[in-house]
Design a protein around this motif. Structure first.
Motif, mmCIF file in Angstrom:
data_model
loop_
_atom_site.group_PDB
_atom_site.id
_atom_site.type_symbol
_atom_site.label_atom_id
_atom_site.label_comp_id
_atom_site.label_asym_id
_atom_site.label_seq_id
_atom_site.Cartn_x
_atom_site.Cartn_y
_atom_site.Cartn_z
ATOM 1 N N ARG A 7 -0.489 6.430 -2.136
ATOM 2 C CA ARG A 7 -1.785 6.521 -2.823
ATOM 3 C C ARG A 7 -1.697 7.442 -4.039
ATOM 4 N NH1 ARG A 7 -3.362 4.934 2.138
ATOM 5 N NH2 ARG A 7 -5.276 3.721 2.297
ATOM 6 N N THR A 24 -8.748 2.530 -1.224
ATOM 7 C CA THR A 24 -8.868 2.068 0.157
ATOM 8 C C THR A 24 -7.793 1.034 0.476
ATOM 9 O OG1 THR A 24 -10.433 0.346 -0.484
ATOM 10 C CG2 THR A 24 -11.348 2.490 0.172
ATOM 11 N N ALA A 25 -7.575 0.816 1.755
ATOM 12 C CA ALA A 25 -6.522 -0.095 2.213
ATOM 13 C C ALA A 25 -6.767 -1.530 1.779
ATOM 14 C CB ALA A 25 -6.391 -0.028 3.731
ATOM 15 N N ASP A 26 -8.032 -1.916 1.565
ATOM 16 C CA ASP A 26 -8.330 -3.304 1.213
ATOM 17 C C ASP A 26 -8.671 -3.513 -0.261
ATOM 18 O OD1 ASP A 26 -10.736 -1.965 1.316
ATOM 19 O OD2 ASP A 26 -11.808 -3.547 2.386
ATOM 20 N N LEU A 27 -8.549 -2.490 -1.080
ATOM 21 C CA LEU A 27 -8.798 -2.618 -2.521
ATOM 22 C C LEU A 27 -7.732 -3.519 -3.129
ATOM 23 C CD1 LEU A 27 -10.284 -1.695 -5.123
ATOM 24 C CD2 LEU A 27 -8.612 0.166 -5.237
ATOM 25 N N ASP A 28 -8.149 -4.586 -3.820
ATOM 26 C CA ASP A 28 -7.208 -5.522 -4.426
ATOM 27 C C ASP A 28 -6.686 -4.927 -5.738
ATOM 28 O OD1 ASP A 28 -5.947 -7.712 -5.791
ATOM 29 O OD2 ASP A 28 -7.000 -9.056 -4.420
ATOM 30 N N LEU A 29 -5.455 -4.455 -5.693
ATOM 31 C CA LEU A 29 -4.856 -3.773 -6.843
ATOM 32 C C LEU A 29 -4.591 -4.722 -8.009
ATOM 33 C CD1 LEU A 29 -2.279 -1.652 -4.830
ATOM 34 C CD2 LEU A 29 -4.481 -0.879 -5.743
ATOM 35 N N THR A 32 -8.267 -6.157 -9.517
ATOM 36 C CA THR A 32 -9.001 -5.105 -10.217
ATOM 37 C C THR A 32 -8.287 -4.668 -11.492
ATOM 38 O OG1 THR A 32 -7.885 -3.400 -8.923
ATOM 39 C CG2 THR A 32 -10.035 -4.166 -8.105
ATOM 40 N N ARG A 66 -0.618 -6.788 -3.072
ATOM 41 C CA ARG A 66 -1.994 -6.923 -3.536
ATOM 42 C C ARG A 66 -2.889 -5.762 -3.087
ATOM 43 N NH1 ARG A 66 -4.774 -10.508 -6.118
ATOM 44 N NH2 ARG A 66 -3.059 -11.966 -6.299
ATOM 45 N N THR A 67 -2.703 -5.288 -1.853
ATOM 46 C CA THR A 67 -3.532 -4.183 -1.352
ATOM 47 C C THR A 67 -2.636 -3.088 -0.762
ATOM 48 O OG1 THR A 67 -3.783 -5.005 0.912
ATOM 49 C CG2 THR A 67 -5.385 -5.807 -0.726
ATOM 50 N N ILE A 68 -3.170 -1.901 -0.664
ATOM 51 C CA ILE A 68 -2.437 -0.802 -0.047
ATOM 52 C C ILE A 68 -2.160 -1.119 1.417
ATOM 53 C CG2 ILE A 68 -2.619 1.610 0.673
ATOM 54 C CD1 ILE A 68 -3.972 2.156 -2.042
#
Length: 83
Positions: A7, A24-29, A32, A66-68
């Motif tokens: 992070r 957050t774990a579900d944030l689409d990197l 976004t 894509r996500t953390i």
């Protein structure tokens, strides 16, 4: 396992205005715009060094990062397979 380094890296390298705790774990990197295709390569280099992983050519697909949460699951899976 703590993924705070992951992070912190994403916050420092790609999202300087977003504190690590807001990633957050579900944030689409990807969607976004936090991480682009070149950023995925930087992220992979970081993961290989920080978590002692060997990322194979078939694992270079940006959708795998894509996500953390997806990245953390991949780290866990690769480390378990290596153990």
């Amino acid at each position: 396992m703590s993924y705070q380094a992951l992070r912190n890296f994403i916050s420092e390298e790609f999202a300087m205005d977003v504190p690590p705790e807001q990633l957050t774990a579900d944030l689409d990197l990807i969607d976004t715009g936090i991480v682009d295709s070149l950023g995925v390569l930087k992220l992979i280099a970081f993961l290989e060094g920080e978590y002692n992983l060997n990322i194979t050519p078939d694992e270079l697909d940006a959708d795998l990062y894509r996500t953390i949460g997806m990245i953390e699951a991949m780290i866990d899976s690769k480390q378990a397979a290596a153990a």
